[in-house]
Motif scaffolding. Structure first.
Motif, PDB file in Angstrom:
ATOM      1  N   SER A 116       1.134 -33.590 -72.959  1.00 30.58           N
ATOM      2  CA  SER A 116       1.175 -34.575 -73.703  1.00 30.58           C
ATOM      3  C   SER A 116      -0.130 -34.886 -74.354  1.00 30.58           C
ATOM      4  O   SER A 116      -1.171 -35.054 -73.235  1.00 30.58           O
ATOM      5  CB  SER A 116       1.770 -35.636 -72.967  1.00 30.58           C
ATOM      6  OG  SER A 116       1.697 -36.938 -73.628  1.00 30.58           O
ATOM      7  N   SER A 118      -1.331 -38.284 -74.444  1.00 29.18           N
ATOM      8  CA  SER A 118      -1.686 -39.436 -73.942  1.00 29.18           C
ATOM      9  C   SER A 118      -1.268 -39.601 -72.599  1.00 29.18           C
ATOM     10  O   SER A 118      -1.482 -40.695 -71.910  1.00 29.18           O
ATOM     11  CB  SER A 118      -1.107 -40.396 -74.922  1.00 29.18           C
ATOM     12  OG  SER A 118       0.624 -40.415 -74.888  1.00 29.18           O
ATOM     13  N   THR A 166       0.645 -42.794 -67.030  1.00 23.43           N
ATOM     14  CA  THR A 166      -0.467 -43.298 -67.399  1.00 23.43           C
ATOM     15  C   THR A 166      -1.053 -44.107 -66.178  1.00 23.43           C
ATOM     16  O   THR A 166      -0.581 -44.596 -65.563  1.00 23.43           O
ATOM     17  CB  THR A 166      -0.798 -43.704 -68.760  1.00 23.43           C
ATOM     18  OG1 THR A 166      -0.029 -44.993 -68.586  1.00 23.43           O
ATOM     19  CG2 THR A 166      -0.457 -42.888 -69.996  1.00 23.43           C
ATOM     20  N   ARG A 170      -4.634 -44.352 -69.670  1.00 27.92           N
ATOM     21  CA  ARG A 170      -5.184 -42.997 -69.825  1.00 27.92           C
ATOM     22  C   ARG A 170      -4.439 -42.003 -68.931  1.00 27.92           C
ATOM     23  O   ARG A 170      -3.653 -42.323 -68.013  1.00 27.92           O
ATOM     24  CB  ARG A 170      -6.619 -42.951 -69.270  1.00 27.92           C
ATOM     25  CG  ARG A 170      -7.605 -43.776 -69.947  1.00 27.92           C
ATOM     26  CD  ARG A 170      -8.790 -43.748 -69.911  1.00 27.92           C
ATOM     27  NE  ARG A 170      -9.820 -44.599 -70.877  1.00 27.92           N
ATOM     28  CZ  ARG A 170     -10.514 -45.499 -70.451  1.00 27.92           C
ATOM     29  NH1 ARG A 170     -10.294 -46.045 -69.116  1.00 27.92           N
ATOM     30  NH2 ARG A 170     -11.106 -46.122 -71.116  1.00 27.92           N
ATOM     31  N   LYS A 171      -4.695 -40.715 -69.071  1.00 30.48           N
ATOM     32  CA  LYS A 171      -4.192 -39.509 -68.378  1.00 30.48           C
ATOM     33  C   LYS A 171      -4.750 -40.023 -66.824  1.00 30.48           C
ATOM     34  O   LYS A 171      -6.010 -40.301 -66.779  1.00 30.48           O
ATOM     35  CB  LYS A 171      -4.459 -38.282 -68.794  1.00 30.48           C
ATOM     36  CG  LYS A 171      -3.846 -38.119 -70.074  1.00 30.48           C
ATOM     37  CD  LYS A 171      -4.395 -36.594 -70.632  1.00 30.48           C
ATOM     38  CE  LYS A 171      -3.696 -36.463 -71.904  1.00 30.48           C
ATOM     39  NZ  LYS A 171      -3.789 -34.825 -72.350  1.00 30.48           N
TER      40      LYS A 171
END
Length: 190
Positions: A116, A118, A166, A170-171
Motif C-alpha cells: 500500500s 500509505s 499506520t 505513517r507506515k
C-alpha cells in the motif's frame, strides 16, 4: 443492523472512528458467544468507519431467544460508543468448545510495507479461537496503530487476518514491526 441469511448473521456498523472501535465491536460479539467468520472494516477521510461482520451463533442464542437480537444490537452499539467494558463481557462469555483433534495451525505474522502507498499490511495466519479478532485488534491498538482496513476470514479452524495499519499517519518502522510481531505471536498462542 443485524440480519440473518443462510444460517449465519451479518452485522453492519457505521460509526465515527475512534481508537479501539474494531476491538470493541469484535469483543462485544465474542462476549455474547458469537463466532466471527468474516469481517471487513474501512475508514474514510471524514472519520467514518464501516465495519461488517459475518458470524455464527454456535449456542443458538439468537434463534432460541429472539429478544436477544435487540440485546446484542444494544451491546454492540454501547461497545462502539465506549460505554461498556468489553473485557468484562469477554470474561463472562459462554464457553465454546474448541476442536480437540487435528494438528494446530502454527501462527505466522508477516509485514509488507510495499502493498500500500500509505499503510503497512500485517498478515496473520493462526489457529482460530473465540475472541481472536478482538485480541489481535487490541494488540494493534495498544501498540499505537490505527487500523485503516481489515479483512478477515476463517477456513475450518484457520484464521486469515489482514490489517492495513499506520502509526502516527505513517507506515510502520522496522522496529515497530519487530515489537508488534512479538505481541501478535503472543496473542495467537493464547
Amino acid at each position: 443492523r443485524i440480519t440473518k441469511a443462510d444460517g449465519v448473521y451479518s452485522l453492519t456498523l457505521v460509526a465515527p472512528d475512534r481508537p479501539f472501535l474494531l476491538t470493541s465491536a469484535a469483543g462485544a460479539l465474542a462476549g455474547f458467544g458469537m463466532n466471527i467468520l468474516k469481517a471487513e472494516a474501512f475508514s474514510n477521510r471524514r472519520g467514518l468507519v464501516l465495519d461488517t461482520f459475518v458470524f455464527a451463533d454456535p449456542n443458538r442464542t439468537l434463534d432460541l431467544n429472539p429478544t436477544e437480537m435487540d440485546r446484542l444490537r444494544l451491546t454492540v452499539e454501547r461497545a462502539a460508543l465506549g460505554k461498556i467494558d468489553v473485557n468484562s463481557l469477554l470474561r463472562s462469555r459462554p464457553e465454546i468448545r474448541l476442536p480437540g483433534r487435528g494438528p494446530r495451525i502454527p501462527c505466522r505474522v508477516s509485514f509488507d510495507s510495499e502493498a500500500s502507498p500509505s499503510a503497512t499490511l500485517v498478515e496473520i495466519v493462526a489457529q482460530d479461537r473465540p475472541g481472536l479478532l478482538h485480541d489481535l485488534a487490541e494488540a494493534l491498538s495498544q501498540a499505537g496503530c490505527n487500523i485503516e482496513v481489515v479483512l478477515i476470514d476463517t477456513e475450518a479452524h484457520k484464521a486469515l487476518d489482514v490489517f492495513y495499519v499506520t502509526c502516527d499517519g505513517r507506515k510502520l518502522t522496522p522496529e515497530r514491526q519487530e515489537a508488534l510481531q512479538q505481541s501478535l505471536q503472543k496473542v495467537c498462542s493464547l
